[in-house]
Scaffold this motif. Sequence first.
Motif, mmCIF file in Angstrom:
data_model
loop_
_atom_site.group_PDB
_atom_site.id
_atom_site.type_symbol
_atom_site.label_atom_id
_atom_site.label_comp_id
_atom_site.label_asym_id
_atom_site.label_seq_id
_atom_site.Cartn_x
_atom_site.Cartn_y
_atom_site.Cartn_z
ATOM 1 N N PRO A 49 0.809 -1.221 0.000
ATOM 2 C CA PRO A 49 0.000 0.000 0.000
ATOM 3 C C PRO A 49 0.843 1.273 0.000
ATOM 4 N N ASP A 50 2.115 1.174 0.385
ATOM 5 C CA ASP A 50 2.924 2.389 0.501
ATOM 6 C C ASP A 50 3.649 2.758 -0.793
ATOM 7 N N ALA A 51 3.714 1.839 -1.734
ATOM 8 C CA ALA A 51 4.464 2.101 -2.962
ATOM 9 C C ALA A 51 3.787 3.192 -3.785
ATOM 10 N N SER A 52 4.611 3.907 -4.574
ATOM 11 C CA SER A 52 4.054 4.992 -5.383
ATOM 12 C C SER A 52 3.168 4.413 -6.487
ATOM 13 N N ILE A 53 3.564 3.290 -7.045
ATOM 14 C CA ILE A 53 2.719 2.591 -8.022
ATOM 15 C C ILE A 53 2.211 1.313 -7.352
ATOM 16 N N PRO A 54 0.918 1.202 -7.094
ATOM 17 C CA PRO A 54 0.416 0.013 -6.401
ATOM 18 C C PRO A 54 0.561 -1.254 -7.247
ATOM 19 N N THR A 55 0.817 -2.353 -6.581
ATOM 20 C CA THR A 55 0.927 -3.641 -7.254
ATOM 21 C C THR A 55 -0.181 -4.564 -6.758
ATOM 22 N N TYR A 56 -0.847 -5.220 -7.694
ATOM 23 C CA TYR A 56 -1.880 -6.187 -7.338
ATOM 24 C C TYR A 56 -1.411 -7.567 -7.757
ATOM 25 N N LYS A 57 -1.804 -8.540 -6.976
ATOM 26 C CA LYS A 57 -1.311 -9.895 -7.197
ATOM 27 C C LYS A 57 -2.376 -10.762 -7.870
ATOM 28 N N ILE A 58 -1.965 -11.502 -8.856
ATOM 29 C CA ILE A 58 -2.869 -12.482 -9.476
ATOM 30 C C ILE A 58 -2.124 -13.814 -9.535
ATOM 31 N N GLU A 59 -2.810 -14.873 -9.152
ATOM 32 C CA GLU A 59 -2.209 -16.195 -9.274
ATOM 33 C C GLU A 59 -2.998 -17.026 -10.278
ATOM 34 N N LEU A 60 -2.263 -17.708 -11.132
ATOM 35 C CA LEU A 60 -2.891 -18.595 -12.112
ATOM 36 C C LEU A 60 -2.649 -20.019 -11.636
ATOM 37 N N LYS A 61 -3.732 -20.766 -11.483
ATOM 38 C CA LYS A 61 -3.571 -22.119 -10.968
ATOM 39 C C LYS A 61 -4.401 -23.089 -11.802
ATOM 40 N N ASP A 62 -3.760 -23.687 -12.787
ATOM 41 C CA ASP A 62 -4.412 -24.690 -13.639
ATOM 42 C C ASP A 62 -5.783 -24.248 -14.134
ATOM 43 N N GLY A 63 -5.823 -23.066 -14.671
ATOM 44 C CA GLY A 63 -7.085 -22.578 -15.230
ATOM 45 C C GLY A 63 -7.844 -21.664 -14.304
ATOM 46 N N ALA A 64 -7.574 -21.732 -13.009
ATOM 47 C CA ALA A 64 -8.252 -20.840 -12.071
ATOM 48 C C ALA A 64 -7.493 -19.518 -11.978
ATOM 49 N N LEU A 65 -8.248 -18.434 -11.838
ATOM 50 C CA LEU A 65 -7.641 -17.121 -11.656
ATOM 51 C C LEU A 65 -7.908 -16.678 -10.225
ATOM 52 N N LEU A 66 -6.846 -16.377 -9.488
ATOM 53 C CA LEU A 66 -7.007 -15.940 -8.101
ATOM 54 C C LEU A 66 -6.424 -14.540 -7.944
ATOM 55 N N PRO A 67 -7.205 -13.526 -7.727
ATOM 56 C CA PRO A 67 -8.665 -13.549 -7.670
ATOM 57 C C PRO A 67 -9.274 -13.419 -9.074
ATOM 58 N N GLU A 68 -10.568 -13.634 -9.140
ATOM 59 C CA GLU A 68 -11.245 -13.477 -10.430
ATOM 60 C C GLU A 68 -11.713 -12.046 -10.653
ATOM 61 N N THR A 69 -11.734 -11.273 -9.577
ATOM 62 C CA THR A 69 -12.141 -9.866 -9.713
ATOM 63 C C THR A 69 -11.156 -8.969 -8.969
ATOM 64 N N LEU A 70 -10.776 -7.896 -9.634
ATOM 65 C CA LEU A 70 -9.923 -6.896 -9.003
ATOM 66 C C LEU A 70 -10.601 -5.544 -9.188
ATOM 67 N N VAL A 71 -10.587 -4.733 -8.148
ATOM 68 C CA VAL A 71 -11.128 -3.382 -8.275
ATOM 69 C C VAL A 71 -10.002 -2.399 -8.010
ATOM 70 N N VAL A 72 -9.680 -1.601 -9.007
ATOM 71 C CA VAL A 72 -8.555 -0.677 -8.885
ATOM 72 C C VAL A 72 -9.021 0.750 -9.205
ATOM 73 N N PRO A 73 -8.287 1.741 -8.713
ATOM 74 C CA PRO A 73 -8.657 3.112 -9.052
ATOM 75 C C PRO A 73 -8.428 3.411 -10.542
ATOM 76 N N ALA A 74 -9.359 4.132 -11.156
ATOM 77 C CA ALA A 74 -9.219 4.502 -12.565
ATOM 78 C C ALA A 74 -8.177 5.612 -12.706
ATOM 79 N N LYS A 75 -7.698 5.786 -13.936
ATOM 80 C CA LYS A 75 -6.773 6.873 -14.291
ATOM 81 C C LYS A 75 -5.468 6.827 -13.492
ATOM 82 N N THR A 76 -5.128 5.660 -12.996
ATOM 83 C CA THR A 76 -3.909 5.525 -12.205
ATOM 84 C C THR A 76 -3.104 4.352 -12.733
ATOM 85 N N ARG A 77 -1.816 4.588 -12.900
ATOM 86 C CA ARG A 77 -0.953 3.510 -13.355
ATOM 87 C C ARG A 77 -0.776 2.501 -12.215
#
Lengths: 139, 286
Positions: free
Chosen positions: A46-74
């Motif tokens: 949360p402290d980084a200037s550019i936020p990083t979100y984590k996605i894991e791919l597991k044999d066809g499953a996407l973890l998480p399947e939904t991400l909500v991020v702020p618009a207009k932000t890198r």
Amino acid sequence: MTRFLQLKMPEKVVFCVALTCLAPLSITGAQAQDAATAGFTLPVDPDASIPTYKIELKDGALLPETLVVPAKTRFKLHVTNVGTKPSEFESNQMRLEEVLFMGMDATMVVTPLDTGEYDYFDEFQPGVMGKLVAKAAAQ
Amino acid sequence: MMGQVIFIVARESVEALLVIGILWAWMAHRADARSGKAWLLGGIAAGFALATLLALALVGVTTFLGAAARSWFEIGMLSMAAALIVQMVFWMRKHGRTLKRDMEGELDRHAGRSNWWGVFALAMIAVGREGSETVVFLYGSFLQLQSVASFLNFFGSAIAGLGIALGLFWALQVGARFVSWKWFFRVTEWMLLFLGSALFLTAMGKLLSKHLSAFDLPGWVYATVWDSSDVLSDSSMFGSLLATLAAYRSQPIVWDVLVLALYWGTVVALFGWQKRRCGVTRIAAA
């Protein structure tokens, strides 16, 4: 604000000093709370200037399947293949494409997005469609 | 699992086989078809070598270039393939229409030779890029196999997938035979030009998100121009095929539109210039 203007000078100074001291604490706390309450996904760092979100791919499953991020932000996506099969993380709408062998990971920068919904998926194991929601941050 | 192998192999091979199929059919209409086909086959073979090299890097066996250098390499390959497609269509418009007569002059033969290098490079990139992904997919899936039965099933599926994509190649050859050359060329040149636009758009997308992401470009560059994902999402099966072959995007940003405008602007300007020049030569010859 008007109440602040009505304060006398020494009181103003004390108030401002107190505010600047407390600001870093309160902002971090408030941001985390805002993110949680406004329904945004919490970034990994949360402290980084550019936020990083984590996605894991597991044999066809996407973890998480939904991400909500702020618009207009890198922001960045850190994608790891934790499954037992190779995968290809892909999103035409976010201009991303990365082949990930088992156990491999990649960090991708996503350019600022307009509000809306964007798909992401594993091209090698189609079927599940992930959804990234870019939402205007509450003012 | 096996249906998936068929699907992925077919999907990943479509792009390469479209390019190869069209070039192969064009060759058949030329006087020097034999040497042209040899160059094309050479390019395909080189493409397999490139695919293996890239796949080794993707699997992590070798560190073939760093991550940043590799993405520059990929941008370079994609842009070059797009440029080669435009150049190829340009050249065919000049030489293909008059067919067998015009390869007689020494100068033309020289021009032909440099064009063969283009054929070689284009086939190599087409096979190499998508091929590397197929190799990673097949190799990774192969490692999961447990029994002899699954082994056979797997190879059968991979071959079936390639067979489906080869159907496209075959259809193009049949088309070349039964449709008049004029119409065949007219349709296939547009197919190639659209594919070129898709390659160029992918290249520039990578440039934007991998190498220009550190810079603060003006906000309007990232603004979404339209959203047609409800009508046809580029994540759907047909939509993503259209994205690969014709640069379709269901949520393009201004950058994407500018890139496509640049591509098509260049194509139109180039062919317009060619047409005017040919017109002048024709008058001069008459």
